[in-house]
Design a protein around this motif. Structure first.
Motif, PDB file in Angstrom:
ATOM      1  N   SER A   1       7.161   9.483  -2.260  1.00  0.00           N
ATOM      2  CA  SER A   1       5.832   9.733  -1.798  1.00  0.00           C
ATOM      3  C   SER A   1       4.865   9.836  -3.195  1.00  0.00           C
ATOM      4  O   SER A   1       5.563  10.389  -4.104  1.00  0.00           O
TER       5      SER A   1
ATOM      6  N   ASP B   1       0.235   5.602 -11.513  1.00  0.00           N
ATOM      7  CA  ASP B   1       0.339   6.286  -9.888  1.00  0.00           C
ATOM      8  C   ASP B   1      -0.599   7.520 -10.312  1.00  0.00           C
ATOM      9  O   ASP B   1      -0.903   8.260  -9.068  1.00  0.00           O
TER      10      ASP B   1
ATOM     11  N   ARG C   1      11.578   4.859  -2.383  1.00  0.00           N
ATOM     12  CA  ARG C   1      10.205   4.992  -2.023  1.00  0.00           C
ATOM     13  C   ARG C   1       9.562   6.346  -1.970  1.00  0.00           C
ATOM     14  O   ARG C   1       9.311   6.737  -0.975  1.00  0.00           O
TER      15      ARG C   1
ATOM     16  N   VAL D   1       7.402   1.600  -4.633  1.00  0.00           N
ATOM     17  CA  VAL D   1       8.812   1.150  -4.324  1.00  0.00           C
ATOM     18  C   VAL D   1       9.453   0.725  -5.814  1.00  0.00           C
ATOM     19  O   VAL D   1       8.863   0.068  -6.538  1.00  0.00           O
TER      20      VAL D   1
ATOM     21  N   PRO E   1       0.862  -2.377  -4.093  1.00  0.00           N
ATOM     22  CA  PRO E   1       0.084  -2.771  -2.718  1.00  0.00           C
ATOM     23  C   PRO E   1       0.556  -1.274  -1.708  1.00  0.00           C
ATOM     24  O   PRO E   1      -0.333  -0.802  -0.773  1.00  0.00           O
ATOM     25  N   SER E   2       1.881  -0.645  -2.087  1.00  0.00           N
ATOM     26  CA  SER E   2       1.897   0.480  -1.198  1.00  0.00           C
ATOM     27  C   SER E   2       1.309   1.698  -1.590  1.00  0.00           C
ATOM     28  O   SER E   2       1.559   2.765  -0.893  1.00  0.00           O
ATOM     29  N   ALA E   3       0.533   1.820  -2.369  1.00  0.00           N
ATOM     30  CA  ALA E   3      -0.052   2.956  -2.939  1.00  0.00           C
ATOM     31  C   ALA E   3      -1.568   2.673  -3.088  1.00  0.00           C
ATOM     32  O   ALA E   3      -2.150   1.675  -2.962  1.00  0.00           O
TER      33      ALA E   3
ATOM     34  N   GLY F   1      -0.065   7.226  -0.589  1.00  0.00           N
ATOM     35  CA  GLY F   1       0.892   6.161  -0.545  1.00  0.00           C
ATOM     36  C   GLY F   1       2.154   6.415  -0.856  1.00  0.00           C
ATOM     37  O   GLY F   1       2.672   7.664  -1.174  1.00  0.00           O
ATOM     38  N   HIS F   2       3.002   5.456  -1.342  1.00  0.00           N
ATOM     39  CA  HIS F   2       4.120   5.691  -1.978  1.00  0.00           C
ATOM     40  C   HIS F   2       4.637   4.492  -2.929  1.00  0.00           C
ATOM     41  O   HIS F   2       3.830   3.428  -2.739  1.00  0.00           O
TER      42      HIS F   2
ATOM     43  N   THR G   1      -4.142   4.876  -1.422  1.00  0.00           N
ATOM     44  CA  THR G   1      -4.776   5.445  -0.032  1.00  0.00           C
ATOM     45  C   THR G   1      -5.675   6.766  -0.106  1.00  0.00           C
ATOM     46  O   THR G   1      -5.918   7.278   0.739  1.00  0.00           O
TER      47      THR G   1
END
Length: 305
Positions: free
Chosen positions: A78, A133, A76, A46, A103-105, A43-44, A107
């Motif tokens: 990667s 992360d 944002r 923010v 929420p964007s990471a 994901g990425h 995956t």
């Protein structure tokens, strides 16, 4: 009869029961001798634009960011996880953010599934550093190890820093959750993790390279098969814009900014002198490519497989 953990059961149920249908993510892959190196997405992030600029001259930094298509009030980056496969070992470098960071990471498991790798296939997990992360994906929602069959390895200096109970009090308020999260995961996996030193061959064909500064014990890894090699650098070079155009500028994400600058400059010299392919965790696309020296700094050329 084969048994599954609760995490594995739920993962399979989501696929076979039609609860989650995801398009396969884009990935990058190169051959290294008889082995391969693949990068996939977790994901990425923010982040506020101010985090990227830090204490550097705002006007010049904004200009460089705009040259790379970055405007507005957010960046944002990667999140790229690497997998090395040599026919015997399947080695994962970092484990992504898991479900609890952004929420964007988080995956990674979907991305692994898309390239045909199950968590139980992973033989080794190598950690560059213990920021959320990169390691919060160690445990699932039930606090079970996600990669239960794998040996887990981390640099001794990095482990000692996050294991120290004083770190949560000395790291600064904005990163207290980083320290608490790392300590919690290490406590739950203390008997699983092995520690290594700079320069050690941690897995056949993979050597540890000290790249301190981003964190006190940050490690990169040189992956070599035959005459071909790649350098997995984690966050030692944290982006492809300001760090490439102004490597002498401090990075707001480095815990020791001065040491981070020296490490970054040495890495650029090594990568270009040895013509190494490179993986940056927060480089664009899937983070795998090569560096070119330019009149204004460096340029990242992504692998396009």
């Amino acid at each position: 009869m084969r048994t599954f953990s609760r995490r594995q059961f739920l993962q399979r149920a989501s696929v076979t029961g039609g609860l989650s249908v995801l398009a396969p993510p884009v990935f990058s892959k190169i051959s290294l001798g008889r082995a391969s190196l693949t990068t996939i997405s977790d994901g990425h992030l923010v982040l506020p634009l101010s985090f990227a600029i830090g204490s550097n001259p705002s006007a010049k930094a904004t200009e460089i960011l705009r040259d790379h298509g970055i405007s507005g009030d957010q960046v944002r980056p990667s999140c790229n996880v690497s997998i090395y496969q040599d026919g015997t070992n399947t080695v994962l470098f970092d484990v992504g953010a898991g479900p609890d960071f952004m929420p964007s990471a988080g995956t990674l498991l979907d991305s692994l599934s898309a390239i045909g790798v199950a968590p139980e296939d992973v033989t080794h997990v190598l950690i560059t550093h213990a920021h959320p992360d990169h390691i919060w994906g160690l445990l699932d929602d039930f606090d079970e190890p996600v990669f239960a069959n794998a040996a887990h390895l981390i640099g001794r200096k990095e482990w000692d820093y996050w294991w120290d109970p004083d770190t949560v009090h000395s790291i600064g308020q904005s990163r207290m959750t980083f320290a608490a999260g790392a300590r919690r995961r290490f406590e739950m996996m203390e008997d699983v993790f092995e520690r290594f030193e700079d320069g050690e061959e941690v897995v056949s064909g993979i050597s540890a390279v000290a790249t301190y500064g981003h964190t006190p014990g940050h490690m990169s890894f040189e992956v070599r098969s035959g005459n071909e090699a790649s350098l997995i650098i984690g966050d030692a070079i944290a982006n492809h814009h300001l760090a490439f155009q102004k490597p002498e500028w401090p990075s707001g994400s480095d815990q020791d900014a001065d040491l981070g600058i020296r490490t970054r400059l040495a890495l650029f010299d090594r990568i270009t002198a040895d013509n190494l392919s490179v993986v940056g965790f927060h480089f664009p696309g899937k983070g795998l490519g090569r560096l070119d020296k330019t009149s204004s700094g460096y340029k990242f050329i992504e692998e396009t497989t």
